[in-house]
Design an enzyme around this catalytic site. Structure first.
Site, PDB file in Angstrom:
ATOM      1  N   SER A 223      -6.458   2.915   5.992  1.00 22.37           N
ATOM      2  CA  SER A 223      -5.297   2.636   6.842  1.00 22.37           C
ATOM      3  C   SER A 223      -5.311   3.565   8.066  1.00 22.37           C
ATOM      4  CB  SER A 223      -4.035   2.803   5.992  1.00 22.37           C
ATOM      5  OG  SER A 223      -2.916   2.302   6.644  1.00 22.37           O
TER       6      SER A 223
ATOM      7  N   ASP B   2      -4.622  -8.284   2.355  1.00 19.96           N
ATOM      8  CA  ASP B   2      -3.992  -7.254   3.177  1.00 19.96           C
ATOM      9  C   ASP B   2      -3.618  -7.869   4.515  1.00 19.96           C
ATOM     10  OD1 ASP B   2      -3.262  -5.090   4.718  1.00 19.96           O
ATOM     11  OD2 ASP B   2      -5.038  -3.892   4.260  1.00 19.96           O
TER      12      ASP B   2
ATOM     13  N   HIS C  67      -2.168  -4.518   1.198  1.00 19.81           N
ATOM     14  CA  HIS C  67      -2.650  -3.258   1.774  1.00 19.81           C
ATOM     15  C   HIS C  67      -2.771  -2.167   0.721  1.00 19.81           C
ATOM     16  CE1 HIS C  67      -3.567  -0.535   4.975  1.00 19.81           C
ATOM     17  NE2 HIS C  67      -2.484   0.190   4.818  1.00 19.81           N
TER      18      HIS C  67
END
Lengths: 376, 194
Positions: free
Chosen positions: A149, A316, A349
């Site tokens: 991320s 995601d 995610h």
């Protein structure tokens, strides 16, 4: 054999010039290390954290139950990133609220708590600070830098800011910049915090309050975007919290998902700093290495020398596979060594923090190669 | 089918030091071989998780993509050679991917099981779908979504405006240049855009 983590801190007295034009005169970085640095000092792997994580990456604190690091499934003895082979460093970023210098600390220039006056920090600033930590540890070159991320953005930025100091970059569930939708989610979260009457323009510390309502809502919206529709349906569906009958209430909790989000929000508001949330989401928004190259990512990545592993997860939607593919393409255009795994996982995610055997297997195999390269 | 002799024969079609894109690269053995023996560099494309893992283990660059989505990630003539070794029979968009192969690579090399190999013909003549070393699957349980012949490919290549630079059959790792459509279990074509 479980890994014992020990939090450390390094003080820096030389000012750090920031991208925004300001500088931080004196600061400290909280960090942890696991494993041993070898004699050639070439087996170091730096882990960059995402929004709400810290330098406590792996292992547990002695005598403290349930204190595992946030990437303990990935990092440790015999794990995909094996601390028996690598010297792993976790570092807390500037502006965070877990030990490194941040908004709740005293500004040495004014003698007052920074609060909202803490300078705006960027991914690039964090990487510069991390490089100084490595200098302090006597590490010139990283075997790898790794992050998911926002952490993946830092890993990517490392290869652009310090191309000669990184051999490999592992970039998981990340993106070369945020989309408008993604910035929009961050803005909703920020507005929730800023409009909380307890925020006091970011100087709430001196009022002895915490803008918990804002933090709770920020966390709730974040949580929604970290999950997939499928996994939310599977976990909660339309289940009611109590019994089988509707209670016809507009303000009390009716559905399980509401209860879950409120619980996550409450928990978060107890430990996370509101100014930190604003700073970190802004760093996410600002990251865009292609900006200075007219949006041409391939040009932006042309300075990178590292070899890359990219991983994304099919469900995601906050950091979609499409965004990872953009980075893969830019690396291909530059003829960089790159491998890319697109894991078909249902968890959205959040998958990057979970233990999917395919994901773990690819990372393990990749680090096995890295280890052989550096003779470990 | 990536036994040593077959691999060696196909590798000879790849110029020394080429930048190679291997579509459906499997466990990466071919790319590994080309890197070690012929100084090539490049990437494999795979959809299967276990093959992606095998490539990473070998240290072969691999990109996990579904070839049925085409090759939008790759620019025109961005590779010296694009390989499709035993890939064509698994694709829905065979014709598109053939054109894509010639677009992205200066040279395309395709190898696939030749359905007109005589044992297959014999089996069909007896009224049964062939089950051989090269096509080891029962008709109801095969990963091959299409079968074609050496001659069929010549026709498709012409239709797709490809220029065939070399073509032959492979049988037990030996090149078959006389009557390859009947005498070889594998068809091999090297081509470029017309």
């Amino acid at each position: 054999m479980s890994l014992v983590a020990v939090a450390q801190s390094m003080q820096f007295s030389e000012p750090l010039a920031l991208q925004c034009g300001a500088s931080i005169r004196a600061y400290s970085l909280a960090y942890e290390t696991y494993g041993r640095l070898n004699a050639d000092r070439n087996n170091a792997v730096l882990i960059c954290h995402a929004l709400n994580a810290s330098h406590h990456v792996a292992g547990s604190y002695e005598g403290l139950a349930q204190s595992e690091g946030w990437w303990d499934t990935m990092i440790g003895p015999g794990k995909p990133l094996d601390t028996d082979r690598f010297f792993v460093i976790g570092v807390n970023n500037l502006g965070s609220c877990f030990g490194s210098t941040g908004p709740m600390h005293v500004n040495p220039d004014t003698g007052k708590v920074y609060g909202a006056d803490f300078p705006v920090v960027t991914v690039e600033d964090w990487v510069n600070a991390q490089a100084r930590l490595l200098d302090g540890l006597g590490i010139q070159t990283l075997a790898a830098v790794m992050g998911g991320s926002l952490g993946g953005m830092q890993a990517l930025s490392w290869t652009l800011q310090y191309p000669d100091r990184v051999r490999h970059a592992v970039v998981v569930a990340s993106a070369p910049n945020l989309t408008a939708e993604n910035i929009a989610f961050n803005e909703v979260a920020r507005r929730a915090i800023v409009t909380d009457p307890d925020f006091h323009g970011g100087h709430f510390y001196e009022h002895g309050v915490v803008p918990k309502r804002g933090l709770r809502i920020a966390r709730m919206i974040g949580h929604i975007t970290y999950l997939s529709d499928d996994v939310m349906n599977e976990k909660f569906g339309r289940q009611l919290r109590e019994g089988l009958d509707l209670r016809y209430t507009t303000q009390d909790i009716e559905f399980q998902i509401e209860s879950y989000l409120r619980y996550q929000g409450d928990k978060f508001s107890e430990y996370f700093d509101a100014n930190t949330y604003l700073l970190i989401t802004r760093a996410l928004d600002y990251f865009d290495p292609a900006l200075r190259h007219n949006g041409n990512l391939a040009k932006a990545l042309s300075v990178a020398k590292a070899k890359f592993l990219l991983v994304s997860f099919s469900t995601d939607w906050r950091f979609a596979p499409k965004r990872s593919r953009e980075m893969v393409k830019a690396l291909l255009d530059n003829r960089r060594d790159v491998s890319y795994a697109e894991i078909d996982a249902p968890h959205g995610h959040d998958a990057f923090l979970l233990e999917d055997p395919r994901y773990m297997g690819v990372v393990r195999s990749y680090f096995d190669r890295v280890g052989k390269e550096v003779g470990r | 089918m990536t036994d040593h002799l077959t691999m060696d024969s196909i590798a000879r079609l790849v110029p020394q030091g080429s930048r190679v894109l291997d579509l459906g690269c499997g466990d990466g053995a071919m790319l590994d071989y080309l890197q070690r023996e012929r100084g090539c560099s490049g990437y494999g494309i795979e959809i299967a998780d276990d093959n992606v893992l095998a490539c990473v283990k070998r240290g072969v660059n691999v990109i996990q993509l579904n070839l049925d989505e085409g090759l939008p990630m790759f620019d025109d003539a961005s590779f010296d050679v694009v390989l499709q070794i035993d890939t064509l029979q698994h694709l829905h968009n065979t014709e598109t991917m053939l054109v894509e192969t010639a677009r992205v690579g200066r040279i395309g090399i395709v190898a696939f099981p030749n359905f007109a190999h005589w044992p297959n013909r014999l089996s069909i003549a007896r009224g049964r779908m062939p089950v051989t070393k090269r096509l080891p699957y029962q008709w109801y349980d095969t990963p091959n979504i299409r079968v074609g012949t050496y001659k069929d490919f010549e026709v498709l290549a012409t239709k797709s405006r490809l220029t065939i630079l070399d073509a032959y059959g492979l049988q037990e790792g030996r090149e078959v240049r006389f009557l390859p459509n009947a005498r070889a279990g594998t068809a091999v074509f090297k081509f470029e855009r017309g």
